[in-house]
Structure formats: structure tokens, C-alpha cells
Design a protein around this motif. Structure first.
Motif, short mmCIF file in Angstrom:
data_model
loop_
_atom_site.label_atom_id
_atom_site.label_comp_id
_atom_site.label_asym_id
_atom_site.label_seq_id
_atom_site.Cartn_x
_atom_site.Cartn_y
_atom_site.Cartn_z
N GLN A 71 -1.31 14.29 -0.21
CA GLN A 71 -1.33 12.67 0.41
C GLN A 71 -2.35 12.62 1.47
OE1 GLN A 71 2.11 9.58 1.26
NE2 GLN A 71 2.48 11.45 2.28
N TRP A 72 -2.36 13.35 2.54
CA TRP A 72 -3.03 13.12 3.49
C TRP A 72 -4.63 13.46 2.88
CZ3 TRP A 72 -3.04 10.62 7.88
CH2 TRP A 72 -1.82 10.42 8.50
N ARG A 73 -5.11 14.27 2.23
CA ARG A 73 -6.20 14.52 1.74
C ARG A 73 -6.84 13.16 0.94
NH1 ARG A 73 -5.58 20.89 -0.17
NH2 ARG A 73 -5.82 21.53 2.06
N ALA A 74 -5.92 12.87 -0.06
CA ALA A 74 -6.24 11.67 -0.69
C ALA A 74 -6.42 10.22 0.28
CB ALA A 74 -5.10 10.99 -1.62
N ARG A 80 -3.37 22.00 7.63
CA ARG A 80 -3.67 22.10 6.28
C ARG A 80 -4.98 21.09 5.98
NH1 ARG A 80 -0.38 23.99 2.26
NH2 ARG A 80 -2.31 23.70 0.80
N VAL A 81 -5.10 20.19 7.06
CA VAL A 81 -6.17 19.19 6.59
C VAL A 81 -7.18 19.00 7.55
CG1 VAL A 81 -6.25 16.63 6.27
CG2 VAL A 81 -3.97 17.69 5.86
N LEU A 100 -7.26 10.48 3.44
CA LEU A 100 -8.79 10.54 4.18
C LEU A 100 -10.00 10.47 3.34
CD1 LEU A 100 -7.54 13.66 6.20
CD2 LEU A 100 -8.00 11.36 7.26
N THR A 101 -9.84 10.95 2.05
CA THR A 101 -10.87 10.74 0.99
C THR A 101 -11.53 9.14 0.91
OG1 THR A 101 -10.51 12.93 0.05
CG2 THR A 101 -11.75 11.45 -1.27
N ALA A 102 -10.25 8.65 0.71
CA ALA A 102 -10.35 7.04 0.22
C ALA A 102 -10.81 6.25 1.64
CB ALA A 102 -8.92 6.47 -0.12
N LEU A 103 -10.34 6.69 2.64
CA LEU A 103 -10.80 6.01 3.97
C LEU A 103 -12.35 6.50 4.18
CD1 LEU A 103 -9.70 4.45 6.59
CD2 LEU A 103 -9.28 6.88 7.51
N ALA A 104 -12.63 7.60 3.72
CA ALA A 104 -14.08 7.80 4.28
C ALA A 104 -14.84 7.34 3.22
CB ALA A 104 -14.24 9.49 4.14
N SER A 105 -14.47 6.82 2.16
CA SER A 105 -15.50 6.59 1.12
C SER A 105 -15.12 4.93 0.95
CB SER A 105 -15.21 7.14 -0.14
OG SER A 105 -13.86 7.32 -0.52
N ALA A 106 -14.28 4.19 1.86
CA ALA A 106 -14.05 2.74 1.72
C ALA A 106 -13.59 2.60 0.63
CB ALA A 106 -15.49 2.09 2.18
N LYS A 107 -12.88 3.21 0.06
CA LYS A 107 -11.86 2.82 -1.26
C LYS A 107 -10.44 2.45 -0.84
CE LYS A 107 -13.75 6.09 -4.58
NZ LYS A 107 -13.60 7.47 -4.72
N ALA A 108 -9.97 1.59 -1.63
CA ALA A 108 -8.64 1.10 -1.51
C ALA A 108 -7.60 2.48 -0.90
CB ALA A 108 -8.09 0.43 -2.73
N PRO A 109 -6.81 2.23 -0.10
CA PRO A 109 -5.80 3.10 0.12
C PRO A 109 -5.16 3.74 -1.12
CG PRO A 109 -4.96 1.00 1.18
CD PRO A 109 -6.34 0.67 0.28
N PRO A 110 -4.62 4.85 -1.30
CA PRO A 110 -3.95 5.58 -2.46
C PRO A 110 -2.80 4.81 -2.76
CG PRO A 110 -4.60 7.38 -0.80
CD PRO A 110 -5.01 6.00 -0.35
N ILE A 111 -2.04 4.44 -1.88
CA ILE A 111 -0.83 3.76 -2.22
C ILE A 111 -0.65 2.25 -1.48
CG2 ILE A 111 1.65 3.66 -2.86
CD1 ILE A 111 1.85 6.55 -3.23
N PRO A 112 -1.30 1.25 -1.85
CA PRO A 112 -1.49 0.10 -0.90
C PRO A 112 -0.08 -0.58 -0.76
CG PRO A 112 -2.71 -0.09 -3.14
CD PRO A 112 -1.80 1.14 -3.29
N ILE A 113 0.01 -1.71 0.13
CA ILE A 113 1.10 -2.32 0.47
C ILE A 113 1.93 -2.70 -0.53
CG2 ILE A 113 -0.04 -4.41 1.30
CD1 ILE A 113 2.02 -3.90 3.90
N ASP A 114 1.17 -3.29 -1.53
CA ASP A 114 2.08 -4.02 -2.54
C ASP A 114 2.84 -3.19 -3.29
OD1 ASP A 114 -0.79 -3.32 -3.37
OD2 ASP A 114 -0.51 -4.82 -5.27
#
Ligand SMILES: NC(=O)c1ccc[n+]([C@@H]2O[C@H](COP(=O)([O-])OP(=O)(O)OC[C@H]3O[C@@H](n4cnc5c(N)ncnc54)[C@H](O)[C@@H]3O)[C@@H](O)[C@H]2O)c1
Length: 336
Positions: free
Chosen positions: A293-296, A29-30, A298-312
Motif C-alpha cells: 500500500q505504501w509503495r503504491a 520496508r519502504v 508513493l509511486t502514484a504521488l511521485a508520478s502525479a497520478k490519482a491516489p490508489p484509493i481515492p476518497i470517493d
């Protein structure tokens, strides 16, 4: 640099229930990612996933991380291995998808936070229920002010059957393994961090769970920073399937997401109306959330954004879980 045109290889560490699911989702699916390598000391488990996804079987964690094409490490090992996996993946400069919970105590999570900060790693915590289309709609209604100031949140979260007792022993128990999703959901749909927790729990499903030092039935009440109140009820066993309901009640209205059934048919006769059973378990009920979740990710990673759910955010959910354990132990509410 990862782009949407350039599928990125994923190393899957741990090929049990969730590792298998992520491999299946990535393969079917991804389009932006593929399973490049897998590692599991249970070689049969690793081989099954590798065959289904076309990945190579590595003979160590490090070999899986270093395999050709790998840009992302998906940590699907038992929770007490997550920190060592995070250390190795960060040292190798890979993006990380880490299953919840990050670890079982706050010291280990803080060690992970330091490593992620020092290496500048893109690390997402797999609190997948935020990506469920129905729960996400509820959170969006709150965020957009549609229901006004939040007064109450109610979350019902019951599994169809408990996992094996061996799993329970190393999982951190009900609050850190299962309710952690609900602690995160409460924070997500209320839009506000939890500031106080009070937990009552018991063993009503299986005495073996009690002998393993855990509980299987719980009611937790919480207060949020914005004054909203949350009530969560949990059971490890619901005979009728996976019972997952969320409701937010506010000054201008309420928003809720209901259970999912296997299909939407209803059969009515002069004796009543019969509906289909609920989706059986998380693999079915939350399948779309794992895809989204995987789509979000990969989108964030490809556009150099923060991860969807960061470690904090993952750390915050664990702190609530640990506070719930303390409340259960002491019989008192715990301020965070
Ligand atoms: N987000 C979710 O919905 C969800 C659902 C289930 C589990 N989880 C989380 O995923 C993690 C794994 O849970 P699971 O249910 O898949 O467990 P599982 O017991 O089904 O699978 C774990 C696998 O990891 C393997 N393993 C053990 N040590 C390893 C190591 N050092 N390196 C690589 N593999 C190793 C085991 O052999 C096993 O195959 C846990 O942290 C759990 O909390 C998340």
C-alpha cells in the motif's frame, strides 16, 4: 515534487496499533519515505514510535505536520479525529494517507471530500486489503475476464479476538470498523458498486459488546450494480486465528484466496494430517498489504497520478456500512 530518489518525510498522527505498524513498515520496508515526526497525546506511545523510527516527537498535531521534511501526513488517530486531521493536513498542503473509515457519518465524509477537492489534495484511504497479493490476484482474474461474468462473491472475515470495549465504543461498531474492509473487498473483487444491503447480526461472542451497543457476529448479503450477489460473514472471535477467505464465482470459473498459515508445514501420520495455525491477526496476516500500500501510494504521488484509493472509494464503503446499520435496525434490505 516528490520523486523516488528523494525520500519524503511522513508525520504520523496517532501512535496506537496502526500508527506503530505504519512507522515500522516505513522504517524497514519502504525506501522512498521515512518517519519524520509523530504526535500522540499519550506521550509514551509517541516516544516508543519515535525511538523505533528515528522521528521527532511533536507536542501538537500542527507541530507534527509542520516539522521539517514532512510531505505526507498519515492519519492513524481514532476515527472521530480524522476530519480535523484532514483539515489541518490539507491546509498545510501535504499529501494525506488516511486510515479507514474516513469518518463515522456521511456529512463528515462529504466535508472531507469538499476540502480535498478545494485544496487539490492527494488523499488515499487506507483500505489496505486491496493490496494483499492473494486478494489482488482474485480481483485481477475478474478484471481480465478470466472467470467471466461475476455471479457470486463470498467473503469470510473473522478476527481472532475482539478489541477492547472502549475501542469498540468509539470505532463506529462492527460494520464501520471491521466489515468496512469486506464491503470494500466486495466492490474490489466484483468490479461493481454495491446497490443493496441486507444485514442480520447478533451478540454471540461477548455480552459486553452488546452492552456497548454493538454486535459481534453478522451475515450480510448484498447486490451489486452488475447483478452479482455477495455474502459476507463476520465474527469478532475465531479461536483458530484470523480467518480471511474470498471467493468470486463466475460464468467461466471461480477465483479464490485462502487463509495464510504461520508456515506451510504439514505433519502426516496414521492418525491424520496436522497443519500450522493461521496467522494470528491483521498485523501479521496483512503485513505485506501494508507494505504494498505504501509503495503504491508513493509511486502514484511521485508520478502525479490519482491516489490508489481515492476518497470517493472510501466514501462508498462507508455508505454501505451505514446502510448495513440501517438494515439491521429496520430488519429490511436497504437500496443505495
Ligand atoms: N487498515 C487497518 O487494517 C486498520 C487496523 C486498525 C485500525 N485502523 C484504523 O486506524 C485508526 C486507529 O486505530 P488503532 O487501532 O490504531 O487505535 P488505537 O486506539 O490503538 O490507537 C489510537 C492512538 O491515537 C491516539 N490519539 C487519540 N487522540 C489523538 C489525537 N487527537 N491526535 C493524535 N493521536 C491521538 C491515542 O492516544 C492512541 O495511541 C482507526 O481509524 C481505525 O479504524 C485501521
Amino acid at each position: 515534487m516528490v520523486t523516488n530518489d528523494d525520500p519524503v518525510g511522513v508525520a504520523i498522527l496517532g501512535c496506537g496499533r496502526i500508527g506503530r505498524l505504519h512507522a515500522q513498515v516505513l522504517t524497514s520496508r519502504v525506501p522512498g519515505a521515512y518517519v519524520a515526526s509523530v504526535f500522540d497525546p499519550e506521550t509514551t506511545a509517541a516516544r516508543v514510535v519515535a525511538e523505533q523510527s528515528g522521528a521527532t516527537v511533536a507536542d501538537s498535531m500542527q507541530a507534527a505536520i509542520d516539522a521539517p521534511g514532512v510531505g505526507i501526513v498519515a492519519i492513524c488517530t481514532p476515527t472521530d479525529h480524522h476530519l480535523e486531521n484532514i483539515e489541518a493536513a490539507c491546509a498545510a498542503g501535504k499529501a494525506v494517507f488516511c486510515e479507514k473509515p474516513i469518518a463515522l457519518d456521511i456529512e463528515q465524509v462529504d466535508a472531507a471530500v469538499r476540502i480535498v477537492q478545494e485544496t487539490g489534495t492527494f488523499l488515499h484511504v487506507g483500505l489496505n486489503r486491496r493490496f494483499d497479493p492473494s486478494h489482488a490476484q482474485v480481483a485481477k482474474a475478474v478484471e481480465e475476464g478470466v472467470i467471466g461474468d461475476v455471479h457470486l462473491v463470498r467473503i469470510t472475515s473473522r478476527d481472532p479476538a475482539p478489541p477492547p470495549v472502549e475501542y469498540i465504543r468509539q470505532s463506529g461498531g462492527l460494520f464501520l470498523d471491521m466489515t468496512i474492509h469486506d464491503f470494500d473487498m466486495a466492490r474490489f473483487v466484483s468490479g461493481s458498486p454495491v446497490v443493496e444491503v441486507f444485514a442480520r447480526a447478533g451478540v454471540r461472542v461477548d455480552p459486553m459488546i452488546g452492552e456497548a451497543g454493538d454486535v459481534d457476529t453478522a451475515i450480510i448479503t448484498m447486490e451489486h450494480e452488475n447483478g452479482a450477489l455477495t455474502a459476507i460473514d463476520n465474527s469478532r472471535k475465531a479461536t483458530y486465528g484470523m480467518d480471511q477467505r474470498v471467493e468470486v464465482h463466475g460464468a467461466k470459473g471461480s477465483a479464490s484466496s485462502d487463509n495464510m498459515r504461520v508456515n506451510t508445514a504439514s505433519i502426516s501420520t496414521d492418525r491424520g494430517t496436522q497443519l500450522e495455525v493461521l496467522e494470528n491477526f491483521f498485523l501479521e496476516r496483512y503485513y505485506e498489504s501494508y507494505v504494498e500500500q505504501w509503495r503504491a501510494f508513493l509511486t502514484a504521488l511521485a508520478s502525479a497520478k490519482a491516489p490508489p484509493i481515492p476518497i470517493d472509494e472510501g466514501r462508498a464503503a462507508l455508505r454501505v456500512g451505514l446502510a448495513a446499520q440501517e438494515s439491521l435496525r429496520t430488519g429490511l434490505p436497504v437500496r443505495l
